[in-house]
Design a protein around this motif. Structure first.
Motif, PDB file in Angstrom:
ATOM      1  N   GLU A   1      53.695  30.247 -40.279  1.00 46.78           N
ATOM      2  CA  GLU A   1      52.260  29.966 -40.381  1.00 46.78           C
ATOM      3  C   GLU A   1      51.462  30.636 -39.271  1.00 46.78           C
ATOM      4  O   GLU A   1      50.258  30.833 -39.409  1.00 46.78           O
ATOM      5  CB  GLU A   1      52.039  28.451 -40.341  1.00 46.78           C
ATOM      6  N   SER A   2      52.120  30.968 -38.171  1.00 49.42           N
ATOM      7  CA  SER A   2      51.403  31.629 -37.071  1.00 49.42           C
ATOM      8  C   SER A   2      51.141  33.099 -37.355  1.00 49.42           C
ATOM      9  O   SER A   2      50.339  33.724 -36.670  1.00 49.42           O
ATOM     10  CB  SER A   2      52.204  31.498 -35.767  1.00 49.42           C
ATOM     11  N   ILE A   3      51.807  33.653 -38.359  1.00 50.43           N
ATOM     12  CA  ILE A   3      51.619  35.067 -38.714  1.00 50.43           C
ATOM     13  C   ILE A   3      50.679  35.120 -39.904  1.00 50.43           C
ATOM     14  O   ILE A   3      51.086  34.901 -41.048  1.00 50.43           O
ATOM     15  CB  ILE A   3      52.961  35.753 -39.041  1.00 50.43           C
ATOM     16  N   HIS A   4      49.421  35.384 -39.677  1.00 50.94           N
ATOM     17  CA  HIS A   4      48.442  35.427 -40.751  1.00 50.94           C
ATOM     18  C   HIS A   4      48.340  36.841 -41.300  1.00 50.94           C
ATOM     19  O   HIS A   4      48.461  37.829 -40.576  1.00 50.94           O
ATOM     20  CB  HIS A   4      47.063  34.980 -40.258  1.00 50.94           C
ATOM     21  N   LEU A   5      48.117  36.921 -42.587  1.00 48.04           N
ATOM     22  CA  LEU A   5      47.920  38.219 -43.209  1.00 48.04           C
ATOM     23  C   LEU A   5      46.580  38.805 -42.781  1.00 48.04           C
ATOM     24  O   LEU A   5      45.664  38.077 -42.396  1.00 48.04           O
ATOM     25  CB  LEU A   5      47.970  38.080 -44.732  1.00 48.04           C
ATOM     26  N   PRO A   6      46.439  40.123 -42.846  1.00 49.60           N
ATOM     27  CA  PRO A   6      45.182  40.756 -42.426  1.00 49.60           C
ATOM     28  C   PRO A   6      43.990  40.226 -43.233  1.00 49.60           C
ATOM     29  O   PRO A   6      44.077  40.055 -44.447  1.00 49.60           O
ATOM     30  CB  PRO A   6      45.428  42.246 -42.703  1.00 49.60           C
ATOM     31  N   GLY A   7      42.901  39.956 -42.536  1.00 48.76           N
ATOM     32  CA  GLY A   7      41.682  39.505 -43.194  1.00 48.76           C
ATOM     33  C   GLY A   7      41.616  38.017 -43.446  1.00 48.76           C
ATOM     34  O   GLY A   7      40.728  37.554 -44.185  1.00 48.76           O
ATOM     35  N   TYR A   8      42.517  37.241 -42.846  1.00 53.34           N
ATOM     36  CA  TYR A   8      42.532  35.797 -43.104  1.00 53.34           C
ATOM     37  C   TYR A   8      41.231  35.132 -42.660  1.00 53.34           C
ATOM     38  O   TYR A   8      40.756  34.188 -43.302  1.00 53.34           O
ATOM     39  CB  TYR A   8      43.725  35.170 -42.385  1.00 53.34           C
ATOM     40  N   GLU A   9      40.639  35.624 -41.576  1.00 50.96           N
ATOM     41  CA  GLU A   9      39.384  35.028 -41.107  1.00 50.96           C
ATOM     42  C   GLU A   9      38.251  35.270 -42.101  1.00 50.96           C
ATOM     43  O   GLU A   9      37.353  34.433 -42.249  1.00 50.96           O
ATOM     44  CB  GLU A   9      39.009  35.592 -39.731  1.00 50.96           C
ATOM     45  N   HIS A  10      38.284  36.392 -42.806  1.00 48.50           N
ATOM     46  CA  HIS A  10      37.266  36.642 -43.832  1.00 48.50           C
ATOM     47  C   HIS A  10      37.444  35.705 -45.019  1.00 48.50           C
ATOM     48  O   HIS A  10      36.456  35.293 -45.656  1.00 48.50           O
ATOM     49  CB  HIS A  10      37.341  38.093 -44.289  1.00 48.50           C
ATOM     50  N   LEU A  11      38.687  35.356 -45.345  1.00 45.49           N
ATOM     51  CA  LEU A  11      38.931  34.412 -46.431  1.00 45.49           C
ATOM     52  C   LEU A  11      38.356  33.042 -46.090  1.00 45.49           C
ATOM     53  O   LEU A  11      37.725  32.383 -46.937  1.00 45.49           O
ATOM     54  CB  LEU A  11      40.437  34.311 -46.693  1.00 45.49           C
ATOM     55  N   LEU A  12      38.546  32.588 -44.854  1.00 41.36           N
ATOM     56  CA  LEU A  12      37.983  31.305 -44.443  1.00 41.36           C
ATOM     57  C   LEU A  12      36.456  31.345 -44.466  1.00 41.36           C
ATOM     58  O   LEU A  12      35.810  30.357 -44.855  1.00 41.36           O
ATOM     59  CB  LEU A  12      38.486  30.954 -43.040  1.00 41.36           C
ATOM     60  N   ALA A  13      35.866  32.464 -44.057  1.00 40.76           N
ATOM     61  CA  ALA A  13      34.406  32.588 -44.097  1.00 40.76           C
ATOM     62  C   ALA A  13      33.894  32.553 -45.534  1.00 40.76           C
ATOM     63  O   ALA A  13      32.832  31.970 -45.810  1.00 40.76           O
ATOM     64  CB  ALA A  13      33.979  33.888 -43.406  1.00 40.76           C
ATOM     65  N   ALA A  14      34.639  33.140 -46.463  1.00 41.67           N
ATOM     66  CA  ALA A  14      34.241  33.087 -47.873  1.00 41.67           C
ATOM     67  C   ALA A  14      34.294  31.658 -48.399  1.00 41.67           C
ATOM     68  O   ALA A  14      33.422  31.228 -49.170  1.00 41.67           O
ATOM     69  CB  ALA A  14      35.141  33.997 -48.705  1.00 41.67           C
ATOM     70  N   TYR A  15      35.295  30.892 -47.980  1.00 34.29           N
ATOM     71  CA  TYR A  15      35.369  29.492 -48.405  1.00 34.29           C
ATOM     72  C   TYR A  15      34.217  28.674 -47.814  1.00 34.29           C
ATOM     73  O   TYR A  15      33.720  27.732 -48.455  1.00 34.29           O
ATOM     74  CB  TYR A  15      36.709  28.894 -47.994  1.00 34.29           C
ATOM     75  N   ARG A  16      33.795  28.996 -46.602  1.00 31.90           N
ATOM     76  CA  ARG A  16      32.632  28.300 -46.035  1.00 31.90           C
ATOM     77  C   ARG A  16      31.383  28.569 -46.871  1.00 31.90           C
ATOM     78  O   ARG A  16      30.557  27.667 -47.073  1.00 31.90           O
ATOM     79  CB  ARG A  16      32.420  28.742 -44.587  1.00 31.90           C
ATOM     80  N   CYS A  17      31.242  29.776 -47.354  1.00 30.52           N
ATOM     81  CA  CYS A  17      30.097  30.100 -48.217  1.00 30.52           C
ATOM     82  C   CYS A  17      30.169  29.322 -49.533  1.00 30.52           C
ATOM     83  O   CYS A  17      29.140  28.822 -50.022  1.00 30.52           O
ATOM     84  CB  CYS A  17      30.059  31.597 -48.496  1.00 30.52           C
ATOM     85  N   LEU A  18      31.362  29.204 -50.104  1.00 31.49           N
ATOM     86  CA  LEU A  18      31.495  28.429 -51.339  1.00 31.49           C
ATOM     87  C   LEU A  18      31.204  26.952 -51.097  1.00 31.49           C
ATOM     88  O   LEU A  18      30.651  26.274 -51.974  1.00 31.49           O
ATOM     89  CB  LEU A  18      32.903  28.614 -51.906  1.00 31.49           C
ATOM     90  N   SER A  19      31.574  26.453 -49.932  1.00 30.80           N
ATOM     91  CA  SER A  19      31.231  25.073 -49.596  1.00 30.80           C
ATOM     92  C   SER A  19      29.717  24.890 -49.509  1.00 30.80           C
ATOM     93  O   SER A  19      29.173  23.869 -49.974  1.00 30.80           O
ATOM     94  CB  SER A  19      31.894  24.692 -48.268  1.00 30.80           C
ATOM     95  N   GLN A  20      29.029  25.868 -48.956  1.00 30.87           N
ATOM     96  CA  GLN A  20      27.567  25.814 -48.896  1.00 30.87           C
ATOM     97  C   GLN A  20      26.962  25.867 -50.293  1.00 30.87           C
ATOM     98  O   GLN A  20      25.987  25.160 -50.588  1.00 30.87           O
ATOM     99  CB  GLN A  20      27.050  26.976 -48.031  1.00 30.87           C
ATOM    100  N   ILE A  21      27.537  26.677 -51.164  1.00 35.24           N
ATOM    101  CA  ILE A  21      27.043  26.747 -52.540  1.00 35.24           C
ATOM    102  C   ILE A  21      27.232  25.413 -53.254  1.00 35.24           C
ATOM    103  O   ILE A  21      26.377  24.977 -54.034  1.00 35.24           O
ATOM    104  CB  ILE A  21      27.763  27.886 -53.289  1.00 35.24           C
ATOM    105  N   SER A  22      28.367  24.730 -52.989  1.00 38.23           N
ATOM    106  CA  SER A  22      28.585  23.411 -53.592  1.00 38.23           C
ATOM    107  C   SER A  22      27.496  22.427 -53.164  1.00 38.23           C
ATOM    108  O   SER A  22      26.991  21.643 -53.987  1.00 38.23           O
ATOM    109  CB  SER A  22      29.971  22.897 -53.188  1.00 38.23           C
TER     110      SER A  22
END
Length: 377
Positions: free
Chosen positions: A183-204
């Motif tokens: 779990e400590s080895i994140h794939l490239p761009g993982y922080e962008h995935l979390l930011a996209a989920y924050r946007c979807l939470s705002q849309i909800s």
């Protein structure tokens, strides 16, 4: 100078052929051909020859490569369909928030992209598409989840030597440490995935605000449940793209094919000397009959062409290859925002009067009830 379509087409076709020729005979291909020719020359000098069923070699080397290419393009086509669906979902959500909110000026403001609520939702949608695009295009040291798990497992190379390909922990006592390393080895761009989920939470959250702005008290009234449905589509489609990115074609098979092709160029020299025979007097100094060298070059060109196509199609989202998927979600959504209505609706919004003014609605209901009482026997 006047440009004629026929001449331009011929010039473009010639440039395509030139590029294809250079693509076939690139530096890596020439080096592989030189390696195969060196093997032929060494076999001739040492008098080494052997005969095997070449169809078995060709099937064992080229079939896995073509299989990977087929699977890579299947993933690419699936990704294209998913990108189109997620774009349609976010545009439908935007139009709902733009037109369903009964703010000041409603209904004459229908179709107005400059309404405050429409602009606020558009900013969130743009940020979501930007983060999703960045996540898909980001590359790094680990190219798939398989490699991440290999990195988390200790002494993997020694275990592969004895054909131990299991990636689960060996003992229950080290299960926690294995999972922690994985779990400590994140794939490239993982922080962008979390930011996209924050946007979807705002849309909800904005969907709930839209329910009140559209003058409904419950989410399912008046078709408002479609906002949650389109949001769910966005989440599912984003997860589909994530799965396509992190789960690729068989990881070890791709690199094993490259190793086998280079080993084949090194070891097939005696075979080429055996099967390639000149039927005419064409002995050259030092090399003798050129047929084995020609066969070795054909082997090198075909194998390297397959390897190049496989490498180019394996990661279609980094937007660096010829046939990559070039993501322009943010710019394309921005083009939608610049669209202006074709013209005012002839009704001028009079059909909304009965629900716009609660007093009018109550009066109309009372009048209807009175008429029903008069007509009753």
């Amino acid at each position: 100078m006047t440009s004629y379509p026929g001449r331009a087409s011929a010039r473009h076709h010639a440039r395509r052929l030139l590029r294809a020729t250079v693509y076939c005979f690139n530096v890596h291909t020439i080096l592989l051909c030189l390696l195969a020719c060196s093997s032929c020359f060494a076999a001739q000098m040492l008098g080494l020859k052997y005969n095997v069923e070449f169809s078995l070699l060709a099937l064992g080397i080229t079939f896995p490569v073509t299989f990977n290419i087929t699977q890579a393009f299947t993933r690419r086509e699936r990704a294209l369909m998913t990108i189109a669906e997620i774009k349609a979902s976010i545009i439908a959500l935007y139009w709902q928030h733009r037109d369903w909110a009964q703010d000041e000026g409603f209904p004459q403001s229908l179709g107005n992209n400059r309404r405050p609520w429409a602009v606020e939702f558009a900013n969130v949608a743009m940020e979501f598409l930007t983060q999703l695009q960045a996540f898909m295009a980001t590359t790094g040291g680990y190219e798939s989840l398989s490699e991440v798990r290999l990195e988390a497992k200790k002494r993997t190379t020694l275990r592969l030597l004895v054909n131990d390909t299991t990636l689960r922990p060996d003992l229950e006592s080290i299960t926690a440490s294995f999972i922690q390393r994985e779990e400590s080895i994140h794939l490239p761009g993982y922080e962008h995935l979390l930011a996209a989920y924050r946007c979807l939470s705002q849309i909800s959250a904005m969907n709930e605000y839209l329910t009140m702005k559209a003058k409904y008290l419950r989410g399912g009234e008046g078709g408002m449940s479609r906002t949650a449905q389109y949001l769910r589509y966005c989440i599912a489609q984003m997860e589909q793209l994530r799965m396509i990115k992190i789960y690729r074609t068989p990881f070890m098979l791709r690199y094993c094919c490259s190793v086998l092709i280079h080993l084949g160029a090194l070891t097939l020299g005696p075979y080429f000397q055996h099967v390639a025979v000149c039927d005419f007097d064409s002995e050259f100094a030092y090399i003798g009959c050129p047929a084995p060298y020609l066969m070795a070059c054909i082997y090198g060109v075909i194998c390297m062409l397959l390897l190049n196509v496989q490498a180019a199609s394996e990661m279609p989202f980094d937007m660096t290859g010829i046939d990559d998927v070039f993501l322009e979600l943010t710019n394309e959504f921005g083009d939608i925002l610049e669209l202006s209505p074709l013209g005012p609706i002839n009704d001028s919004g009079r059909c909304f009067d009965i629900i716009k003014d609660p007093k009018t609605t109550a009066a109309a209901a009372a009048a209807t009830a009175g008429q029903a009482g008069v007509l009753a026997p």
